[in-house]
Structures are given as structure tokens and as C-alpha cells.
Design an enzyme around this catalytic site. Structure first.
Site, short mmCIF file in Angstrom:
data_model
loop_
_atom_site.label_atom_id
_atom_site.label_comp_id
_atom_site.label_asym_id
_atom_site.label_seq_id
_atom_site.Cartn_x
_atom_site.Cartn_y
_atom_site.Cartn_z
N HIS A 82 25.95 44.14 -30.03
CA HIS A 82 27.50 43.55 -29.75
C HIS A 82 27.50 43.54 -28.22
O HIS A 82 27.29 44.82 -27.66
CB HIS A 82 28.54 44.24 -30.55
N LEU B 5 28.16 38.66 -42.37
CA LEU B 5 27.45 39.02 -43.86
C LEU B 5 28.23 40.20 -44.39
O LEU B 5 28.71 40.99 -43.72
CB LEU B 5 26.07 39.78 -43.47
#
Ligand code: GRF
Length: 214
Positions: free
Chosen positions: A116, A100
Site C-alpha cells: 500500500h 478480496l
């Protein structure tokens, strides 16, 4: 932002949705002052949409458009509109497999978080658990961070360490990291919702900057 009003979350995911389930369960259990108001996916049969439906949470498949790794312009506009329509305060990326940037991040500046599977800034990018195993580190983990224009570079909200064990395969290490993710993500969102996040080093705007002002 009033601390007594639950933070309105819009969750984006492409996969099985185990992080979403952990977040939704923590909210239902009363430990996260938030409400998931929309789950959106770029994959029409993604597990995350099924989990949303099972919980009575609005879920939408939003077509990603013509590219493989990002949203095209029309899709980006549709995602922004859907999240705005649902009056989302915080966009939570939970296994959303598209980058994004640009317009989307401007629309929700400082209000997008991601998880993550490594201890950033080590091993950004794809298959981070495999990168860690191949490198030979003895400790890895997971990181919740704000999303900025870079790849896995935004201000860090929280981290959880995970040992790399002798005999680990990519799969066993990945599973251990994912267990840690399911513990960390609800805690990190609760900290954002309560305005408790202190970021150092990499300042962003939005929630991060407001927390820093306290
Ligand atoms: C997680 O392992 C996360 O690290 C990565 O995507 C995966 C999503 O898993 N960003 P799930 O869909 O939440 O089960």
C-alpha cells in the site's frame, strides 16, 4: 514449512506490474527464496501479464465478473481454483484493484500480502499518495501487510519511509513512493519466505502466527 523449499507465489495485479517485475528480478537474482508459479489479472491487456510472458511465467486473465470493485462469486471461485491448482503458498497482491474478502480470504487465511502506498495506518484506501500530499504530511511511504477483512488494516510486515518534498506534485510523490515499493516488496517477501516476520499488535493466522510462535 521447510526453509529450503522456495515459497510458491501467486501474484495478482491489474496494472503495469512494476512491483511484480521487482519481485521476479529479485528472485532471479537469488535474494528471495521464492518462485512465482502464477500471475493472474482481472485486466486482459495488463502490463503485468506481458511482463510474466516475457519471463516465461504462467499468466492468466481471469474475468472478474459483474462488479466494479470486487470479484463476483463465480470469479472468486475461479481465482481460488487457479491459485490452488498452481499450489500457491502465498498470494501476493501487486496492484490488484479489487477488494478480496470472504471466501477468498478464508481459502488463503493468513497467506495474502499487499503493498500500500502510505505508512499505514495513515491514509488507507485509494490514491494514498494524494491523500498524504493534501493532508500536508512531511513523511509518507509504503507498507507491506497481511490482508484481512478490512481495507488496508492487516498486520504490518514492513514499511519504508519517503520524504514529501517542497514542490512535490501527486505524480512526483507517487513515483518516489513506487521506487520505495520496488525495494521494499522483495525484502518483505524474502522475510516471509524465511519465516522472519515478527508482527506486533495485530495478530493474524498463517505465516504471521507461525512467525510469532518462534
Ligand atoms: C502500486 O503503487 C501499489 O502501491 C498499489 O498499486 C500499484 C501497483 O503498481 N497497490 P504496479 O502495477 O506494481 O506497477
Amino acid at each position: 514449512m521447510s526453509q529450503s523449499i522456495p515459497l510458491r507465489l501467486g501474484v495478482l495485479g491489474s496494472g503495469k506490474g512494476s512491483n511484480f517485475v521487482a519481485i521476479a528480478d529479485a528472485i532471479a537474482g537469488g535474494s528471495v527464496p521464492a518462485k512465482v508459479v502464477l500471475v493472474a489479472s482481472d485486466v486482459d491487456d495488463a502490463g503485468i501479464l506481458r511482463h510474466a510472458a516475457e519471463r516465461g511465467i504462467p499468466g492468466r486473465y481471469l474475468a472478474p465478473g459483474q462488479f466494479r470493485t470486487k470479484l463476483d462469486e463465480a470469479a472468486e471461485t475461479a481465482y481460488i481454483a487457479a491459485l490452488r491448482e498452481a499450489e500457491v503458498d502465498l498470494v501476493v497482491l501487486a496492484g490488484f484493484m479489487r477488494i478480496l474478502k470472504g471466501e477468498f480470504l478464508r481459502a488463503f487465511e493468513g497467506r495474502v500480502v499487499n503493498i500500500h502506498p502510505s505508512l499505514l495506518p495513515s491514509f488507507p484506501g485509494l490514491a494514498a499518495w494524494k491523500q498524504a500530499l493534501d493532508y500536508g504530511v512531511k513523511v509518507t511511504g509504503c507498507t507491506v501487510h497481511y490482508v484481512d477483512q478490512g481495507i488496508d488494516t492487516g498486520a504490518i510486515i514492513g514499511q519504508r519511509a519517503v520524504p514529501v518534498l517542497d514542490g512535490d506534485t501527486a505524480d512526483t510523490l507517487h513515483e518516489r513512493i513506487q521506487q520505495a515499493e520496488r525495494e521494499l516488496y522483495p525484502l518483505a517477501i524474502a522475510a516471509v519466505a524465511r519465516g522472519e516476520v515478527k508482527v506486533r499488535g495485530r495478530l493474524t493466522s498463517g505465516f504471521a502466527a507461525r512467525a510469532e510462535d518462534r
